[in-house]
Motif scaffolding. Sequence first.
Motif, mmCIF file in Angstrom:
data_model
loop_
_atom_site.group_PDB
_atom_site.id
_atom_site.type_symbol
_atom_site.label_atom_id
_atom_site.label_comp_id
_atom_site.label_asym_id
_atom_site.label_seq_id
_atom_site.Cartn_x
_atom_site.Cartn_y
_atom_site.Cartn_z
ATOM 1 N N SER B 144 5.697 0.403 6.258
ATOM 2 C CA SER B 144 4.945 -0.634 5.548
ATOM 3 C C SER B 144 3.450 -0.448 5.785
ATOM 4 O O SER B 144 2.636 -0.570 4.852
ATOM 5 N N ALA B 145 3.083 -0.134 7.027
ATOM 6 C CA ALA B 145 1.659 0.052 7.340
ATOM 7 C C ALA B 145 1.119 1.297 6.641
ATOM 8 O O ALA B 145 -0.015 1.301 6.148
ATOM 9 N N GLY B 146 1.945 2.347 6.579
ATOM 10 C CA GLY B 146 1.514 3.562 5.893
ATOM 11 C C GLY B 146 1.295 3.310 4.406
ATOM 12 O O GLY B 146 0.288 3.740 3.824
ATOM 13 N N VAL B 147 2.220 2.568 3.807
ATOM 14 C CA VAL B 147 2.078 2.261 2.384
ATOM 15 C C VAL B 147 0.874 1.349 2.164
ATOM 16 O O VAL B 147 0.164 1.477 1.150
ATOM 17 N N ALA B 148 0.593 0.458 3.138
ATOM 18 C CA ALA B 148 -0.585 -0.406 3.020
ATOM 19 C C ALA B 148 -1.864 0.433 2.973
ATOM 20 O O ALA B 148 -2.815 0.092 2.251
ATOM 21 N N GLN B 149 -1.899 1.541 3.713
ATOM 22 C CA GLN B 149 -3.071 2.418 3.640
ATOM 23 C C GLN B 149 -3.191 3.026 2.241
ATOM 24 O O GLN B 149 -4.268 3.076 1.652
ATOM 25 N N ILE B 150 -2.049 3.495 1.732
ATOM 26 C CA ILE B 150 -2.078 4.137 0.411
ATOM 27 C C ILE B 150 -2.572 3.158 -0.652
ATOM 28 O O ILE B 150 -3.450 3.482 -1.454
ATOM 29 N N SER B 152 -4.353 0.588 -0.235
ATOM 30 C CA SER B 152 -5.760 0.236 -0.017
ATOM 31 C C SER B 152 -6.653 1.216 -0.768
ATOM 32 O O SER B 152 -7.662 0.825 -1.371
ATOM 33 N N ALA B 153 -6.264 2.500 -0.724
ATOM 34 C CA ALA B 153 -7.079 3.512 -1.391
ATOM 35 C C ALA B 153 -6.826 3.513 -2.903
ATOM 36 O O ALA B 153 -7.726 3.841 -3.679
ATOM 37 N N PHE B 154 -5.619 3.175 -3.312
ATOM 38 C CA PHE B 154 -5.273 3.164 -4.736
ATOM 39 C C PHE B 154 -4.707 1.788 -5.101
ATOM 40 O O PHE B 154 -3.490 1.614 -5.182
ATOM 41 N N PRO B 155 -5.602 0.797 -5.319
ATOM 42 C CA PRO B 155 -5.124 -0.588 -5.505
ATOM 43 C C PRO B 155 -4.183 -0.756 -6.698
ATOM 44 O O PRO B 155 -3.395 -1.696 -6.730
ATOM 45 N N ASP B 156 -4.214 0.175 -7.648
ATOM 46 C CA ASP B 156 -3.298 0.075 -8.787
ATOM 47 C C ASP B 156 -1.841 0.141 -8.353
ATOM 48 O O ASP B 156 -0.948 -0.305 -9.074
ATOM 49 N N LEU B 157 -1.612 0.764 -7.197
ATOM 50 C CA LEU B 157 -0.232 0.918 -6.726
ATOM 51 C C LEU B 157 0.277 -0.328 -6.015
ATOM 52 O O LEU B 157 1.443 -0.393 -5.635
ATOM 53 N N PHE B 158 -0.623 -1.325 -5.814
ATOM 54 C CA PHE B 158 -0.236 -2.497 -5.027
ATOM 55 C C PHE B 158 1.084 -3.132 -5.464
ATOM 56 O O PHE B 158 1.925 -3.445 -4.624
ATOM 57 N N PRO B 159 1.319 -3.316 -6.774
ATOM 58 C CA PRO B 159 2.576 -3.985 -7.165
ATOM 59 C C PRO B 159 3.827 -3.185 -6.809
ATOM 60 O O PRO B 159 4.929 -3.718 -6.836
ATOM 61 N N PHE B 160 3.670 -1.900 -6.480
ATOM 62 C CA PHE B 160 4.840 -1.053 -6.220
ATOM 63 C C PHE B 160 5.041 -0.775 -4.735
ATOM 64 O O PHE B 160 5.753 0.159 -4.365
ATOM 65 N N ALA B 295 -14.961 -7.020 9.235
ATOM 66 C CA ALA B 295 -13.775 -6.700 8.442
ATOM 67 C C ALA B 295 -13.024 -7.977 8.052
ATOM 68 O O ALA B 295 -12.981 -8.932 8.818
ATOM 69 N N VAL B 296 -12.462 -7.954 6.860
ATOM 70 C CA VAL B 296 -11.797 -9.131 6.310
ATOM 71 C C VAL B 296 -10.284 -8.937 6.410
ATOM 72 O O VAL B 296 -9.758 -7.954 5.897
ATOM 73 N N PRO B 297 -9.571 -9.855 7.075
ATOM 74 C CA PRO B 297 -8.111 -9.749 7.067
ATOM 75 C C PRO B 297 -7.622 -9.997 5.649
ATOM 76 O O PRO B 297 -7.924 -11.025 5.059
ATOM 77 N N SER B 298 -6.879 -9.054 5.120
ATOM 78 C CA SER B 298 -6.568 -9.097 3.696
ATOM 79 C C SER B 298 -5.187 -8.521 3.438
ATOM 80 O O SER B 298 -4.695 -7.669 4.183
ATOM 81 N N GLU B 299 -4.551 -9.001 2.373
ATOM 82 C CA GLU B 299 -3.265 -8.431 1.960
ATOM 83 C C GLU B 299 -3.491 -7.159 1.145
ATOM 84 O O GLU B 299 -2.599 -6.349 0.977
ATOM 85 N N ILE B 300 -4.698 -7.036 0.605
ATOM 86 C CA ILE B 300 -4.965 -5.999 -0.382
ATOM 87 C C ILE B 300 -5.461 -4.720 0.275
ATOM 88 O O ILE B 300 -5.081 -3.622 -0.117
ATOM 89 N N GLU B 301 -6.336 -4.855 1.267
ATOM 90 C CA GLU B 301 -6.937 -3.657 1.860
ATOM 91 C C GLU B 301 -6.844 -3.728 3.374
ATOM 92 O O GLU B 301 -7.200 -4.737 3.993
ATOM 93 N N THR B 302 -6.425 -2.651 4.004
ATOM 94 C CA THR B 302 -6.297 -2.637 5.455
ATOM 95 C C THR B 302 -7.673 -2.554 6.105
ATOM 96 O O THR B 302 -8.654 -2.132 5.484
ATOM 97 N N VAL B 303 -7.708 -2.936 7.378
ATOM 98 C CA VAL B 303 -8.968 -2.864 8.135
ATOM 99 C C VAL B 303 -9.426 -1.408 8.273
ATOM 100 O O VAL B 303 -10.623 -1.117 8.199
#
Lengths: 664, 664
Positions: B144-150, B152-160, B295-303
């Motif tokens: 889950s953390a690895g996918v959160a990094q991905i 973060s870099a490609f926000p279009d993938l967030f829904p997947f 840094a902002v705690p966020s669901e969208i982008e990791t620290v």
Amino acid sequence: MAFDVRRALLGQRLQTKDLAHQAISKPIGLAVFASDALSSTAYATQEILIILSYAVTAGAALWTANANGIGVDNPIGTLALPIAIAISVLLTIVTISYRQTILAYPNGGGAYIVARDNLGEIVAQIAGAALLTDYILTVAVSISAGVAQIVSAFPDLFPFKVEIAVAVIIFMTIVNLRGVKESGLIFSIPTYFFLGITAITLIVGIIRYLSGTLPTVADVEALHHNVVEPLGLFLVLRAFSSGCTALTGIEAISNGITAFKEPRSKNAAITLIWMSSILVTLFISITFIAIQIQAVPSEIETVISQMGRAIWGTGSIPYFLLIAGTTLILLMAANTAYADFPRLAALHAGDGFLPRQLTYRGGRLVFSWGIVVLAVLASLLIIISNASVSALIPLYAIGVFLSFTISQSGMVVRAQKIGKLKPGEKVQGLETMMEYDPNWRFHQIVSAVGAICTFIVMCIFAITKFREGAWFVVVLIPILVFAFFRIHHHYKEVAKVLSTGGSRLNIRERSVQTVILVDDVHKETARMVNFAKSLGHRWKAIHIGVSPEKAEKVKQKWQQRIGEGELEIIPSPYRLLAEPIREYIEDLHEKEPDGFVHVIMGQLVMDTFWEQALHQNSGFIFNLSLLGLDRVVVTNVPYQIHHQVDEEGHDHLVGQEDEFAPKK
Amino acid sequence: MAFDVRRALLGQRLQTKDLAHQAISKPIGLAVFASDALSSTAYATQEILIILSYAVTAGAALWTANANGIGVDNPIGTLALPIAIAISVLLTIVTISYRQTILAYPNGGGAYIVARDNLGEIVAQIAGAALLTDYILTVAVSISAGVAQIVSAFPDLFPFKVEIAVAVIIFMTIVNLRGVKESGLIFSIPTYFFLGITAITLIVGIIRYLSGTLPTVADVEALHHNVVEPLGLFLVLRAFSSGCTALTGIEAISNGITAFKEPRSKNAAITLIWMSSILVTLFISITFIAIQIQAVPSEIETVISQMGRAIWGTGSIPYFLLIAGTTLILLMAANTAYADFPRLAALHAGDGFLPRQLTYRGGRLVFSWGIVVLAVLASLLIIISNASVSALIPLYAIGVFLSFTISQSGMVVRAQKIGKLKPGEKVQGLETMMEYDPNWRFHQIVSAVGAICTFIVMCIFAITKFREGAWFVVVLIPILVFAFFRIHHHYKEVAKVLSTGGSRLNIRERSVQTVILVDDVHKETARMVNFAKSLGHRWKAIHIGVSPEKAEKVKQKWQQRIGEGELEIIPSPYRLLAEPIREYIEDLHEKEPDGFVHVIMGQLVMDTFWEQALHQNSGFIFNLSLLGLDRVVVTNVPYQIHHQVDEEGHDHLVGQEDEFAPKK
């Protein structure tokens, strides 16, 4: 402490005589077969409104004037009524056309059978693929819609939508694996309960409308769309397509003709007319009331629930009865797919287009594999779509309309064949007798109109919903048909390989070398040795020596407790089991390449599934590793270990003692 | 057209010799065993900030003054640094204590082994349950953390997010079922790549901070909490607990001591110190930079992503390298659990506390069942938690800290035993040699401090995170331990039932009645008849007559093609297969209750999994229905059908022809 989960959940096996069904009357037939069709009124209106709401500009509502030039007196939402009327016209056409099919196929006239009879194998397989896809969606959509009713009444449950839906599927699967005794009476209760409460609600609603006391619902959180779409033909056709889900399920009676009392076809046809009339009445009435109460398309509360609240008041008893009735009919609709999917899959499998296992009638007279496959796929759909009816709708209905089109096209072809008969002539078709009919051309035109209409709707549906998910079904159905034909090809090829072409087979004796696989020396071992000895052939035992110490112990025990025959130790320094056995057997086989090698292995048999699962390893692995060897046969010698309660009420495991000579 | 999915995905079987491992150096050992521990720096800081943000009043941010009385110069977010330092102190204590364990257990000192050696079976099972739970969570959290990094870099993938995470698990499962050749060199690349890029990033970050050019990130959408919580001790302890996930994985080296070069214990201990030093440095540096960039705690982008953007600039190449490195180390961390879970499960299973199947080494030298179980459970967690690290964290770390506590308590007991030895005395323990050591009291105090600290942290964790999910693990571990002991009890009871108590077994001949199950008469049938004939006992064939027409045909074919022996037709009007066979066999058995009934059935063997699946029905069902009958043995006679490419390049199925006498 003995607990047999499987038996507790699935119940005792049924006697085969229970399979014989009883003929049912028209009112009960309506209850049994109409739930799928009638239940679609629970979501059809709502799905029309949801699509129309795409044309509403931000900040406005379906029921207020907005930039699309439609004013307060004629807001966008009111378009739902003409759309519902158009769908009802389509439904009437399909009903008239299907009535002919029912009269022509007294032994059951599902799309698969009609297509196989008139249009050939490929079209039949397409119809079958469409229907199978559709049954899975019926389960997913109906259960999602049922759960939507529940969470409308109890909004606290909203976050658990998916969990509730999957739990319902699991429950329904267990009930169906137990085997539903097709008691028409029990099926009637939910259907007539739903019809009763919905009819009363609509009548009260119309009275309140006429007396001007019907309120509007304004307090519901509307669905939020990110983009506004122009209110053009495309959007109206999309809304029409969504509403066409109201037609799903009207083919159910044509599959179930044999269940009716004689004259079967006539009774089934009358029931179909009843069903369609009720469906049209409900659908138009619900849509009318929804417009009057200015129902809000919402993720949180269904239109049925909004209607119930507006008519009966929030939290009133009739409101909860309406929700309960609607939920029940939706669950009944899902349940009909649990009967139809395995039955159709078995039909395909019997024709060699699906794995033969699907024809197998389980211990409780049901096609167990079919039920499990249906449950797993429907659960997946619900999880992926987050139990949202709107997300599932674009997948639904293509399959239904494809099968409608195919079925009615088949009837067109059939009418043509009948038209070629001479007066009084009869011809035996694949499924039914074809008889001269002077009105054949009329029947043909009716079927053709039905086929063309449903074909057009299918195309509209596929185009307007393509991006939202219809593409998936458009891709899936050809893939399924391809897979069906691959399977069929495989079965035909295997039959060819096995066939002797009518020639005599070569029956003769060969040499047999018997090998017993020994893990340890105990009562089970004696059972295996006794069997080998009883066969009267030369035999020897082998033990895979994973640890040298254990191997030495086993050898000693063999001397002390068996005291005859040879036990060979095969060293396995890398702790492998299957590979050394396979090598040993291959060596044996090379010595007498023309003979059989006969491997005997033991198997412990337990009372319960869980205990059995703790003892499945070796047998399974060995069988697998020896399977590829030609003329190596494997015998499993069971040893039973059962629970027994002693005098003091303690539960013990007990094995067979007859292989055990007590110490003298 | 032959395609063998299983072989394509899982690869050819490995030779057993490949199992022997090679000793690895310290730098490679660091790479292999440190990924789990080091990867936790990717989320530990972020999880601290997320908890602290609960104390921020609506409209404000972590980094502005607010009602809690903390001003602009000292906003809530800066509390992350003292918390990180406290965690680092704890980490140091645990490291010193674990160093002792490594030196004492040169053959591997995991918590299960240390507990079994010093604290008895029950505590060992608790440690095992905790660790098994934890490995599942390692996979779920790391992926889950690895996918959160991905994303973060490609926000279009967030829904997947969930779909990507499950796809990664499936891929990793296939790779591990193929068997990962534990090539230290390949493992080193991601670890050292991560360390390199992270070190450079942090150094550049600190230089930019010192030169005053480090920007803050203000453009990230902050996580929205519905309630504001008071900034008290409870919240600080909750943040501390979340940060303690940084300690997960530091036990990995103690499990893998045997992989190191001699002197193994010493090399492993030095590697542990390196690892902990790097971990502390990274963790504190990341936390420091996170505070400086606000840094902002966020669901969208990791620290980590925010840090990379602040230091390197959005979309720059070093930024993407940082994201890639972090993702890689997280996936490596998940992969270590794929090695550890099956190994520990096999250890439990070997001791009889889990199903024996888990000890089975699959064709590619891996514990296949363990891998599949791990993958399924981790996928479930990811789906339920929606691939959110914050949602999984409350389940994590209890297991780790429980096993830390148990392991170190075991070392306290061990030191006590050593303290009772006389100078120079040696005693062989269960696992290792215990030797007199004058410093035993010092070692005991070090272990005791470690045990007490980790126990306290475990309690803090369980209390502060109880409602968010820790309750689940608190309930689960006792249930698992109970299940382990039930399984153990079952195996012991079965062993007792099978045991002869040392007495001689009763070896004797019995009568044998052989029955061949015949579905149709073809080449496979000849194979079965030949085997029965070769045994030289009386035999007969039976056919279940589902349809009278087919039965008649089979009878005729038998006369023409076999021409000897008796074929009996057993009518089955209800189309059942298993039940009539079972009844027939029971009747036979009653005639000679003291003898064996020997049932021969055929089995088609295909090249590929998919083809085999099309032919598994009857054998499986018959075996199941006959299993419960005592002294009824079942023989499977295989008939091989394989793919063969003819001269023209066409693929055909081909069977054995040796049972087939061509027409004269």
